[in-house]
Design a protein around this motif. Structure first.
Motif, PDB file in Angstrom:
ATOM      1  N   ALA A  22       0.828  -1.204   0.000  1.00  0.00           N
ATOM      2  CA  ALA A  22       0.000   0.000   0.000  1.00  0.00           C
ATOM      3  C   ALA A  22       0.863   1.256   0.000  1.00  0.00           C
ATOM      4  O   ALA A  22       0.563   2.238  -0.686  1.00  0.00           O
ATOM      5  CB  ALA A  22      -0.939  -0.005   1.210  1.00  0.00           C
ATOM      6  N   VAL A  23       1.950   1.230   0.765  1.00  0.00           N
ATOM      7  CA  VAL A  23       2.854   2.379   0.805  1.00  0.00           C
ATOM      8  C   VAL A  23       3.560   2.545  -0.542  1.00  0.00           C
ATOM      9  O   VAL A  23       3.702   3.669  -1.048  1.00  0.00           O
ATOM     10  CB  VAL A  23       3.874   2.221   1.946  1.00  0.00           C
ATOM     11  CG1 VAL A  23       4.923   3.324   1.887  1.00  0.00           C
ATOM     12  CG2 VAL A  23       3.166   2.246   3.299  1.00  0.00           C
ATOM     13  N   ILE A  24       3.993   1.445  -1.146  1.00  0.00           N
ATOM     14  CA  ILE A  24       4.648   1.527  -2.458  1.00  0.00           C
ATOM     15  C   ILE A  24       3.690   2.097  -3.496  1.00  0.00           C
ATOM     16  O   ILE A  24       4.070   2.959  -4.316  1.00  0.00           O
ATOM     17  CB  ILE A  24       5.161   0.135  -2.878  1.00  0.00           C
ATOM     18  CG1 ILE A  24       6.334  -0.286  -1.975  1.00  0.00           C
ATOM     19  CG2 ILE A  24       5.588   0.132  -4.345  1.00  0.00           C
ATOM     20  CD1 ILE A  24       6.776  -1.721  -2.157  1.00  0.00           C
ATOM     21  N   ALA A  25       2.445   1.654  -3.474  1.00  0.00           N
ATOM     22  CA  ALA A  25       1.453   2.190  -4.415  1.00  0.00           C
ATOM     23  C   ALA A  25       1.225   3.673  -4.164  1.00  0.00           C
ATOM     24  O   ALA A  25       1.070   4.466  -5.114  1.00  0.00           O
ATOM     25  CB  ALA A  25       0.144   1.409  -4.286  1.00  0.00           C
ATOM     26  N   ASN A  26       1.196   4.069  -2.900  1.00  0.00           N
ATOM     27  CA  ASN A  26       1.058   5.477  -2.524  1.00  0.00           C
ATOM     28  C   ASN A  26       2.195   6.287  -3.133  1.00  0.00           C
ATOM     29  O   ASN A  26       1.984   7.331  -3.765  1.00  0.00           O
ATOM     30  CB  ASN A  26       1.057   5.578  -0.998  1.00  0.00           C
ATOM     31  CG  ASN A  26       0.815   6.983  -0.481  1.00  0.00           C
ATOM     32  OD1 ASN A  26       1.225   7.960  -1.077  1.00  0.00           O
ATOM     33  ND2 ASN A  26       0.177   7.076   0.672  1.00  0.00           N
TER      34      ASN A  26
ATOM     35  N   ASN B   3       4.561  10.012  -6.970  1.00  0.00           N
ATOM     36  CA  ASN B   3       5.726  10.273  -7.823  1.00  0.00           C
ATOM     37  C   ASN B   3       5.302  10.601  -9.252  1.00  0.00           C
ATOM     38  O   ASN B   3       5.865  11.499  -9.891  1.00  0.00           O
ATOM     39  CB  ASN B   3       6.645   9.057  -7.803  1.00  0.00           C
ATOM     40  CG  ASN B   3       8.020   9.355  -8.357  1.00  0.00           C
ATOM     41  OD1 ASN B   3       8.591  10.412  -8.084  1.00  0.00           O
ATOM     42  ND2 ASN B   3       8.571   8.442  -9.130  1.00  0.00           N
ATOM     43  N   ALA B   4       4.297   9.901  -9.746  1.00  0.00           N
ATOM     44  CA  ALA B   4       3.793  10.184 -11.092  1.00  0.00           C
ATOM     45  C   ALA B   4       3.188  11.582 -11.156  1.00  0.00           C
ATOM     46  O   ALA B   4       3.373  12.310 -12.144  1.00  0.00           O
ATOM     47  CB  ALA B   4       2.756   9.133 -11.487  1.00  0.00           C
ATOM     48  N   GLU B   5       2.487  11.980 -10.085  1.00  0.00           N
ATOM     49  CA  GLU B   5       1.904  13.325 -10.044  1.00  0.00           C
ATOM     50  C   GLU B   5       3.000  14.382  -9.970  1.00  0.00           C
ATOM     51  O   GLU B   5       2.905  15.444 -10.609  1.00  0.00           O
ATOM     52  CB  GLU B   5       0.952  13.448  -8.856  1.00  0.00           C
ATOM     53  CG  GLU B   5      -0.306  12.597  -8.994  1.00  0.00           C
ATOM     54  CD  GLU B   5      -1.125  12.562  -7.709  1.00  0.00           C
ATOM     55  OE1 GLU B   5      -0.715  13.244  -6.730  1.00  0.00           O
ATOM     56  OE2 GLU B   5      -2.153  11.865  -7.683  1.00  0.00           O
TER      57      GLU B   5
ATOM     58  N   LEU C 117      14.093   7.661  -6.351  1.00  0.00           N
ATOM     59  CA  LEU C 117      13.644   8.477  -5.231  1.00  0.00           C
ATOM     60  C   LEU C 117      13.138   7.663  -4.050  1.00  0.00           C
ATOM     61  O   LEU C 117      12.641   8.228  -3.081  1.00  0.00           O
ATOM     62  CB  LEU C 117      12.575   9.465  -5.707  1.00  0.00           C
ATOM     63  CG  LEU C 117      13.094  10.469  -6.749  1.00  0.00           C
ATOM     64  CD1 LEU C 117      11.964  11.293  -7.318  1.00  0.00           C
ATOM     65  CD2 LEU C 117      14.162  11.375  -6.147  1.00  0.00           C
ATOM     66  N   SER C 118      13.260   6.365  -4.127  1.00  0.00           N
ATOM     67  CA  SER C 118      12.938   5.538  -2.960  1.00  0.00           C
ATOM     68  C   SER C 118      13.623   4.190  -3.084  1.00  0.00           C
ATOM     69  O   SER C 118      13.957   3.752  -4.194  1.00  0.00           O
ATOM     70  CB  SER C 118      11.418   5.328  -2.815  1.00  0.00           C
ATOM     71  OG  SER C 118      10.996   4.158  -3.497  1.00  0.00           O
TER      72      SER C 118
ATOM     73  N   LEU D 104       5.008  11.063  -0.819  1.00  0.00           N
ATOM     74  CA  LEU D 104       3.889  10.227  -0.365  1.00  0.00           C
ATOM     75  C   LEU D 104       2.707  11.129  -0.064  1.00  0.00           C
ATOM     76  O   LEU D 104       2.880  12.297   0.328  1.00  0.00           O
ATOM     77  CB  LEU D 104       4.251   9.475   0.919  1.00  0.00           C
ATOM     78  CG  LEU D 104       5.260   8.324   0.869  1.00  0.00           C
ATOM     79  CD1 LEU D 104       5.658   7.935   2.285  1.00  0.00           C
ATOM     80  CD2 LEU D 104       4.676   7.136   0.137  1.00  0.00           C
ATOM     81  N   ASP D 105       1.529  10.586  -0.179  1.00  0.00           N
ATOM     82  CA  ASP D 105       0.332  11.270   0.308  1.00  0.00           C
ATOM     83  C   ASP D 105       0.148  10.862   1.770  1.00  0.00           C
ATOM     84  O   ASP D 105      -0.251   9.730   2.048  1.00  0.00           O
ATOM     85  CB  ASP D 105      -0.887  10.869  -0.516  1.00  0.00           C
ATOM     86  CG  ASP D 105      -2.176  11.442   0.049  1.00  0.00           C
ATOM     87  OD1 ASP D 105      -2.113  12.328   0.933  1.00  0.00           O
ATOM     88  OD2 ASP D 105      -3.256  11.002  -0.376  1.00  0.00           O
ATOM     89  N   PRO D 106       0.450  11.767   2.725  1.00  0.00           N
ATOM     90  CA  PRO D 106       0.387  11.364   4.132  1.00  0.00           C
ATOM     91  C   PRO D 106      -1.025  11.100   4.631  1.00  0.00           C
ATOM     92  O   PRO D 106      -1.206  10.437   5.658  1.00  0.00           O
ATOM     93  CB  PRO D 106       1.015  12.560   4.865  1.00  0.00           C
ATOM     94  CG  PRO D 106       0.781  13.721   3.964  1.00  0.00           C
ATOM     95  CD  PRO D 106       0.860  13.180   2.564  1.00  0.00           C
ATOM     96  N   ALA D 107      -2.029  11.578   3.908  1.00  0.00           N
ATOM     97  CA  ALA D 107      -3.398  11.457   4.392  1.00  0.00           C
ATOM     98  C   ALA D 107      -3.835  10.010   4.554  1.00  0.00           C
ATOM     99  O   ALA D 107      -4.670   9.701   5.407  1.00  0.00           O
ATOM    100  CB  ALA D 107      -4.350  12.194   3.444  1.00  0.00           C
TER     101      ALA D 107
END
Length: 212
Positions: free
Chosen positions: A69-73, A78-80, A98-99, A159-162
């Motif tokens: 889930a974190v990798i998908a996040n 990153n694409a955005e 970058l990761s 990452l999106d922290p939300a």
């Protein structure tokens, strides 16, 4: 207890540690030595904090589904982020690693508990953000301790922290400070990778020092 004496030799070694601290992205997949992560976290727990509140909350992520889930996040964010650049900058951004989320044996999330019972609010009335600042000092302490033990650390900020709190089943009032990868590095350099690849060189202290 007699206080320690930090001599010239120690200070020189400490400067070397600071100069060789790097944001690592390329990890070997082998696990850390037995007990080493616990040792590093004990050292990180020595960091200073406002009112002695120790607001940092360390969460290790071992579950494959949570890691996925974190990798998908990261990949979405990153694409955005790539869309914010154009031309040569966009091409360079696309080449940056970058990761180290897929390779690193350790995933560690560091949160700040925004309302810790410890410390009774001392020092936070006018600057409540010192809670987050305190948790950041724990990250930096961990970073130096890891480097001193031959362990690389990479800070994943794209990452999106939300969604992280929900993905990791953490309380909603914990604020994500850092998502970290730790492991033995594939390679080591004194200069930062972003400088080597031409993204951004370090500037002199004089650019950031002001006297009043």
């Amino acid at each position: 207890m007699t206080p320690p004496v930090f001599d010239d030799a120690f200070r020189a070694r400490f400067e070397t540690l600071l100069r060789w601290r790097r944001d690592v992205r390329r990890f070997r997949t082998e696990p850390l030595a037995e007990g080493l992560l616990d040792r590093l976290l004990l050292l990180a727990d020595l960091a200073p904090s406002v009112g002695n509140s120790q607001p940092w909350r360390f969460v290790t992520i071992d579950d494959p589904a949570r890691r996925a889930a974190v990798i998908a996040n990261f990949e979405r964010a990153n694409a955005e982020a790539l869309g914010d650049y154009a031309g040569e900058r966009a091409a360079l951004y696309a080449r940056l690693k970058l990761s180290g989320l897929r390779e690193a044996p350790v995933h560690l999330a560091v949160f700040a508990d925004l309302h810790p019972d410890q410390g009774a609010g001392l020092g936070r009335r006018t600057m409540p953000e010192t809670i987050e600042h305190s948790a950041t000092t724990a990250v930096h302490t961990l970073w130096l301790a890891a480097r001193a033990h031959g362990v690389g650390l990479g800070w994943v900020s794209i990452l999106d922290p939300a969604t992280i709190n929900a993905d990791l089943d953490c309380p909603a009032d914990w604020h994500l400070i850092a998502y970290l990868c730790l492991g033995y590095p594939v390679e080591e350099h004194e200069d930062a990778e972003l400088a080597r690849l031409g993204w951004q060189a370090r500037s002199p202290l004089s650019a950031r020092l002001f006297r009043r």
